[in-house]
Design a protein around this motif. Structure first.
Motif, mmCIF file in Angstrom:
data_model
loop_
_atom_site.group_PDB
_atom_site.id
_atom_site.type_symbol
_atom_site.label_atom_id
_atom_site.label_comp_id
_atom_site.label_asym_id
_atom_site.label_seq_id
_atom_site.Cartn_x
_atom_site.Cartn_y
_atom_site.Cartn_z
ATOM 1 N N VAL A 87 0.843 -1.196 0.000
ATOM 2 C CA VAL A 87 0.000 0.000 0.000
ATOM 3 C C VAL A 87 0.881 1.250 0.000
ATOM 4 O O VAL A 87 0.656 2.181 -0.764
ATOM 5 N N VAL A 88 1.904 1.244 0.845
ATOM 6 C CA VAL A 88 2.823 2.381 0.926
ATOM 7 C C VAL A 88 3.517 2.587 -0.418
ATOM 8 O O VAL A 88 3.600 3.709 -0.921
ATOM 9 N N ALA A 89 3.998 1.504 -1.003
ATOM 10 C CA ALA A 89 4.699 1.609 -2.286
ATOM 11 C C ALA A 89 3.775 2.144 -3.373
ATOM 12 O O ALA A 89 4.174 3.007 -4.172
ATOM 13 N N GLY A 95 2.371 7.136 -6.668
ATOM 14 C CA GLY A 95 1.318 7.916 -7.302
ATOM 15 C C GLY A 95 0.148 7.075 -7.778
ATOM 16 O O GLY A 95 -0.727 7.555 -8.494
ATOM 17 N N ARG A 96 0.099 5.821 -7.389
ATOM 18 C CA ARG A 96 -0.975 4.921 -7.798
ATOM 19 C C ARG A 96 -2.010 4.852 -6.665
ATOM 20 O O ARG A 96 -2.248 3.809 -6.070
ATOM 21 N N LYS A 97 -2.593 6.003 -6.396
ATOM 22 C CA LYS A 97 -3.458 6.206 -5.241
ATOM 23 C C LYS A 97 -4.696 5.297 -5.262
ATOM 24 O O LYS A 97 -5.053 4.715 -4.234
ATOM 25 N N ILE A 98 -5.340 5.173 -6.394
ATOM 26 C CA ILE A 98 -6.552 4.357 -6.475
ATOM 27 C C ILE A 98 -6.240 2.903 -6.159
ATOM 28 O O ILE A 98 -6.969 2.237 -5.411
ATOM 29 N N GLU A 99 -5.133 2.399 -6.696
ATOM 30 C CA GLU A 99 -4.733 1.021 -6.407
ATOM 31 C C GLU A 99 -4.384 0.848 -4.927
ATOM 32 O O GLU A 99 -4.706 -0.179 -4.317
ATOM 33 N N ALA A 100 -3.741 1.857 -4.346
ATOM 34 C CA ALA A 100 -3.384 1.809 -2.935
ATOM 35 C C ALA A 100 -4.637 1.779 -2.067
ATOM 36 O O ALA A 100 -4.723 1.011 -1.092
ATOM 37 N N ILE A 101 -5.628 2.591 -2.421
ATOM 38 C CA ILE A 101 -6.883 2.624 -1.666
ATOM 39 C C ILE A 101 -7.590 1.280 -1.766
ATOM 40 O O ILE A 101 -8.064 0.728 -0.762
ATOM 41 N N LYS A 102 -7.630 0.731 -2.960
ATOM 42 C CA LYS A 102 -8.278 -0.572 -3.162
ATOM 43 C C LYS A 102 -7.586 -1.651 -2.322
ATOM 44 O O LYS A 102 -8.245 -2.440 -1.641
ATOM 45 N N ARG A 103 -6.265 -1.662 -2.363
ATOM 46 C CA ARG A 103 -5.510 -2.669 -1.603
ATOM 47 C C ARG A 103 -5.717 -2.482 -0.102
ATOM 48 O O ARG A 103 -5.888 -3.443 0.634
#
Length: 102
Positions: free
Chosen positions: A67-69, A74-82
């Motif tokens: 999530v941090v990575a 800059g892959r905020k949507i993917e981070a939020i989903k994860r």
């Protein structure tokens, strides 16, 4: 002092502060901003004391680095989903958590 105990005490102090602020009145937006600031401060304290975040203990803690990575890349949507997959929190909570990642 035990880091977990310290984190619990800080959490209780935050709750008392929130109740005091709520008792004074004020707009919802104002309370939300204060709560956001307090949550960020609590996150910093917990990180400093090496206390795992609720919902990210054990094996999930290693995945939290994903999530941090993602957030830092800059892959905020993917981070939020994860983050939501890991913790089961709602969209707003996940978005707020990802935005707090520096």
């Amino acid at each position: 002092m035990d880091p977990t105990l310290t984190a619990v005490l800080v959490g209780v102090a935050v709750l008392v502060l929130l109740l005091a602020v709520a008792g004074r009145g004020g707009s919802t937006k104002q309370l939300e901003r204060r709560l956001d600031r307090l949550e960020r401060k609590l996150d910093v304290l917990m990180q400093h004391l090496d206390v795992p975040q609720p919902g990210l203990a054990g094996p999930d803690l290693a995945v939290d680095q994903d999530v941090v990575a993602l957030a830092r890349a800059g892959r905020k949507i993917e981070a939020i989903k994860r983050y939501r997959e890991l913790t089961g929190v709602g969209l707003k909570e996940a978005k707020d958590a990802v935005e707090r990642i520096h």
